[in-house]
Structures are given as structure tokens and as C-alpha cells.
Design a protein around this motif. Structure first.
Motif, short mmCIF file in Angstrom:
data_model
loop_
_atom_site.label_atom_id
_atom_site.label_comp_id
_atom_site.label_asym_id
_atom_site.label_seq_id
_atom_site.Cartn_x
_atom_site.Cartn_y
_atom_site.Cartn_z
N ARG A 101 72.27 -12.98 -8.80
CA ARG A 101 72.49 -14.37 -9.22
C ARG A 101 71.45 -14.84 -10.24
N LEU A 102 71.23 -14.01 -11.25
CA LEU A 102 70.34 -14.37 -12.35
C LEU A 102 71.09 -15.07 -13.48
N ARG A 267 78.42 -22.63 -7.60
CA ARG A 267 78.78 -22.71 -6.17
C ARG A 267 80.20 -22.20 -5.95
N ILE A 268 81.10 -22.51 -6.86
CA ILE A 268 82.49 -22.08 -6.73
C ILE A 268 82.62 -20.56 -6.82
N PHE A 269 81.91 -19.96 -7.78
CA PHE A 269 82.11 -18.53 -8.03
C PHE A 269 81.16 -17.63 -7.24
N PHE A 270 79.96 -18.12 -6.92
CA PHE A 270 79.05 -17.32 -6.09
C PHE A 270 79.33 -17.51 -4.60
N GLY A 271 79.93 -18.64 -4.27
CA GLY A 271 80.21 -18.92 -2.86
C GLY A 271 79.05 -19.54 -2.12
N GLN A 272 77.97 -19.84 -2.81
CA GLN A 272 76.82 -20.50 -2.20
C GLN A 272 76.04 -21.24 -3.29
#
Length: 467
Positions: A101-102, A267-272
Motif C-alpha cells: 500500500r505504497l 478505502r474502496i480498493f484496498f478494503g481498509q
């Protein structure tokens, strides 16, 4: 009576003549006004500029797009098109930057939207998936070119603006980069457009909210985009009389909205919930993970990087720095500051300093404007030398990694026994694009080279090419 009548008729004739003269004066005034209005209208047909200039710039950048058929760096695919393809078609490969998540999804989302529209229309052929995103980037770069021209026309005059525009269009490195799907390219585009709204002496379109919004968007796409803007932001704050109002009612709301926008998308694409800008700076600056992909001496930007990017513009840049008015010192400070900051990082690349290249074109244009005897030879030298480098790097240098993708496309679409086919790429990692340039679920593998993120390995992160 006859004399009186004659005198009366002369009197009325005089009034008529005066009335007629007044009408003439009114007509002349309105004619001048209308002609001036026509000139203004002709110059403001689109983007505030002459429609023919706009069309010429767009056409040039479209030609630029099709004349760049080479590969530059892996990020132009792996941090944009490959991510977008994975978002829309649910297959592909995401590099370690995405698992850690960079990187944020804001920039790939632009191309994912294009892919989704093409998919819904049933037009998602591999060639359209390759060229439509690049044409979109070329269009944005053309808009940035026009904004630079408009800015210089306000700050100086049309003649100086033309020379700056000429330098911008014939820069070999701009030609090489401006149609690529790199975050650095979008960073440069947003920087130029933001500069158009920045409060400079003589500018007619100053707007703190607009320019700070564009800077914030550039920061979301690539956090290091704020580096060139630090001197400019401090200058604006120092000269602003209502400093508290500037921070509380403009900078802070803009920063809050754009950062919230980024957080929601990720948040939508990483799920967090993820603050990718912090992760990016932590890994690349604080932990110096970038050195795994190569390191250079501290003076590299001054001795090699900057001269190479400027190319044959370099003597004109130096000459322009000596001649330009004091109000352009902030541009020179921005360039030097950016070079110094990036010099402190061990991992260095040419593309990192691409966003300051438009600032340099201002000084190059000012130099050309002040040349008298050697102007025509200088123009010929600039154009021919840059055209040579642009065509060589765009058509010859490092094109093999894209040519091989054409062979793989033929394997997918012309082979009747495709179910038994697979591909293994035995070459340096991420050298080629991937499924964004194949658009077929063909089994493919390649050599991977993620850095050691566990902290158990060598803390100095040796160059992966030496491993």
C-alpha cells in the motif's frame, strides 16, 4: 426676410452638420470597440487562446504520442495501466508497492474509467487499451502547454510567450515523457496548470483555491510533487497580508477535501483505511528502500541528470537566468531547491526532475527573446538537435520491450492452440508491460525482484541488478 431665412437655413444646416459629425464619431468609436472585441473573441475561443493555436498544440501532442514507441521506465505501466487493467478485468499482477500500500488508486482510476467505458461499449481491443490512455495523457499535456503560453503572455508579452512556447514544444525530454502514463507526467501537467493560477506579479487569473487544489491533487498522485511547491507556497504565505485567512479558509479546506477524497478511493480498493502518502514517504525517504533500485552520488543531478534533461537548452537556460527580471528568481529558486532536495536521496532518476523543466523553459524563452544577431542559427540549432534526440529516443532507444509484446499479442489472437501456450520472460524484472498490452488471460510469468521489507536482510538495500 430673405437674409433671415438664409441665416436660418444656414443655422439649421450647421446643426445638421454637427449632428452628422457626432454620429460619425459614435460610429467610429463603436467600430473600434467592435474590432477590439473581435480580436479578443478570436483569442478566447477555447482555453483563452486562439482556436488554431489550440488545435495545433493538440495535433502536435497527438503526433508526439504516436511517435513515441519506446519504453522508458517500468512505472509507466506497472503503476498505472497494469493496475487499471486489474481493477476493471480482474486479472493481472500487482507489484509489491500495491501489496504494501505504497501507491494510491487515484491516478490508475483515470485509466480504469477509460477501460470500463471501452468495455461497456464492447470496444476493449488491445490496441485501444494501449493507445487511448496515452492519447488522454497527450491531451492533458497539450492543455498544460497552452496554460504555460497564456501565463507568459500575461507576465510578459506575446513575443516572449511565443519563445517560451517554442522551447516547451521542442524540448526533447518533454517530447519523450509528456504522453507516457507516468505519475511524473501528471505531476508536471498539474504543476503547470497550478502555476497559471498562482499569485505572480502581472498574472490576471490568480486563484489560491484553484492552484492549491491542483497542488493537493498532484500530492495525492505523487507525494514528492510538493517538493517544487515548497518555495512557492512559502513565498505566497510571506506576501499574503491575510495569512490566517489563507491557511484557515483556503489551504486547510482544500487539503482536507483532497485528502478525504484520496482516503475514500483507497478505502474502496484496498478494503481498509490507508494513508498511502505516508507509506510512500516512509519507505522511499525514511527507510530509503528506493536505493534497492540503484543509487547515485550526491552531485548526479547537477553533473548529469539536469544537463541531460535540459539537453541543448542548457546554454539558453544559463543565459536566460542572467537576463530575466528579478520577479523570476522564485522560478530559479524552485529549480535549485528541487535539485538539492532530490540530491539528498540516494536513488535518482531523470524523470524525478521533469516537473521543474517548464520553469527552465521560461528562462530559455527569455534568452531567445533577447538574442539579436544569432537568433535564427540558435532556433535552427535548438529545433534540429532536439528533434534528433526526440526521434531517436521515441522510435529507437529501448523499443524491444514493447516489440516483444506485439509477438505475444499475435500468439494470443492468431494461434488456434492458445490453450496450451504460456510465456516466461527471462529478463530484468518489470522490463515489459504485462496484461494491459496483451488483454488475454494467457499464463505469463516473469522474474521478480521485490526488496527485503522484513528488516532481516541488508539494510543498505543493494542494487537489484547486482544481486
Amino acid at each position: 426676410m430673405e437674409r433671415d431665412g438664409g441665416g436660418g437655413s444656414l443655422f439649421f444646416r450647421g446643426l445638421q452638420n454637427r449632428s452628422h459629425e457626432k454620429m460619425k464619431l459614435r460610429t467610429r468609436k463603436s467600430t473600434l470597440y467592435l474590432s477590439q472585441q473581435k480580436r479578443t473573441g478570436r483569442g478566447g475561443d477555447f482555453l483563452g487562446e486562439n482556436i488554431y493555436l489550440v488545435l495545433f498544440t493538440i495535433a502536435l501532442r497527438i503526433c508526439n504520442c504516436f511517435l513515441v514507441q519506446t519504453s522508458f521506465v517500468p512505472d509507466e505501466y506497472w503503476q498505472s495501466l497494469e493496475v487499471a487493467h486489474h481493477m476493471v478485468f480482474n486479472y493481472g499482477y500487482l507489484t509489491w508497492e500495491w501489496t504494501e500500500r505504497l501507491r494510491g488508486y487515484t491516478y490508475p482510476l483515470i485509466f480504469a474509467s477509460i477501460y470500463k467505458i471501452l468495455h461497456l461499449l464492447g470496444k476493449d481491443s488491445v490496441q485501444l487499451l494501449i493507445w487511448i490512455p496515452r492519447l488522454a495523457q497527450a491531451l492533458l499535456s497539450a492543455i498544460a502547454d497552452l496554460r504555460l503560453y497564456s501565463l507568459m503572455k500575461q507576465l510578459e508579452n506575446q513575443q516572449v510567450a511565443r519563445w517560451v512556447f517554442f522551447c516547451q514544444l521542442c524540448s526533447w525530454f518533454t517530447w519523450y515523457c509528456c504522453t507516457r502514463t507516468l505519475t511524473n507526467t501528471m505531476e508536471t501537467v498539474l504543476t503547470i496548470i497550478a502555476l497559471f493560477y498562482y499569485p505572480l506579479e502581472g498574472s490576471k487569473f490568480m486563484n489560491s483555491v484553484k492552484y492549491s487544489s491542483l497542488v493537493a491533487l498532484a500530492f495525492i498522485i505523487r507525494p514528492t510533487a510538493v517538493i517544487p511547491w515548497i518555495p512557492l507556497l512559502f513565498r505566497h504565505f510571506w506576501q499574503e497580508q491575510r495569512k490566517l485567512d489563507l491557511i484557515l479558509h483556503q489551504f486547510l479546506p482544500v487539503g482536507f477535501v483532497t485528502l478525504s477524497f484520496s482516503l475514500i478511493i483507497d478505502r474502496i480498493f484496498f478494503g481498509q483505511w490507508t494513508l498511502v502518502q505516508y507509506n510512500f514517504l516512509k519507505f522511499n525517504v525514511l527507510q530509503n528502500v528506493g536505493s534497492f533500485y540503484g543509487s547515485h552520488p550526491w552531485h548526479w543531478y547537477f553533473s548529469q541528470g539536469f544537463p541531460a534533461v535540459l539537453g541543448t537548452h542548457l546554454p539558453f537556460f544559463i543565459h536566460g537566468c542572467l537576463l530575466a527580471p528579478k520577479r523570476y528568481r522564485i522560478f530559479l529558486v524552485t529549480v535549485l531547491w528541487t535539485l538539492l532536495v532530490y540530491s539528498m536521496l540516494s536513488h535518482k532518476e531523470f524523470r524525478f526532475i521533469y516537473p521543474v523543466l517548464p520553469f527552465c523553459m521560461v528562462f530559455c524563452g527569455y534568452s531567445l527573446n533577447n538574442l539579436k544577431l544569432w537568433k535564427k542559427p540558435a532556433l535552427s540549432f535548438l529545433f534540429l538537435s532536439n528533434m534528433f534526440f526526440a526521434l531517436y529516443t521515441g522510435l529507437v532507444h529501448q523499443r524491444g520491450t514493447l516489440d516483444v509484446m506485439t509477438t505475444i499479442q499475435e500468439l494470443c489472437y492468431n494461434n488456434t492452440n492458445i490453450s496450451s501456450a504460456s510465456v516466461l520472460m527471462m529478463m530484468p524484472c518489470h522490463s515489459t508491460p504485462y496484461y494491459s498490452h496483451v488483454h488475454h488471460p494467457l499464463p505469463m510469468r516473469f522474474l521478480q525482484c521485490p526488496p527485503d521489507l522484513t528488516g532481516k536482510g541488508n539494510k543498505s538495500f543493494p542494487n537489484f541488478k547486482q544481486v
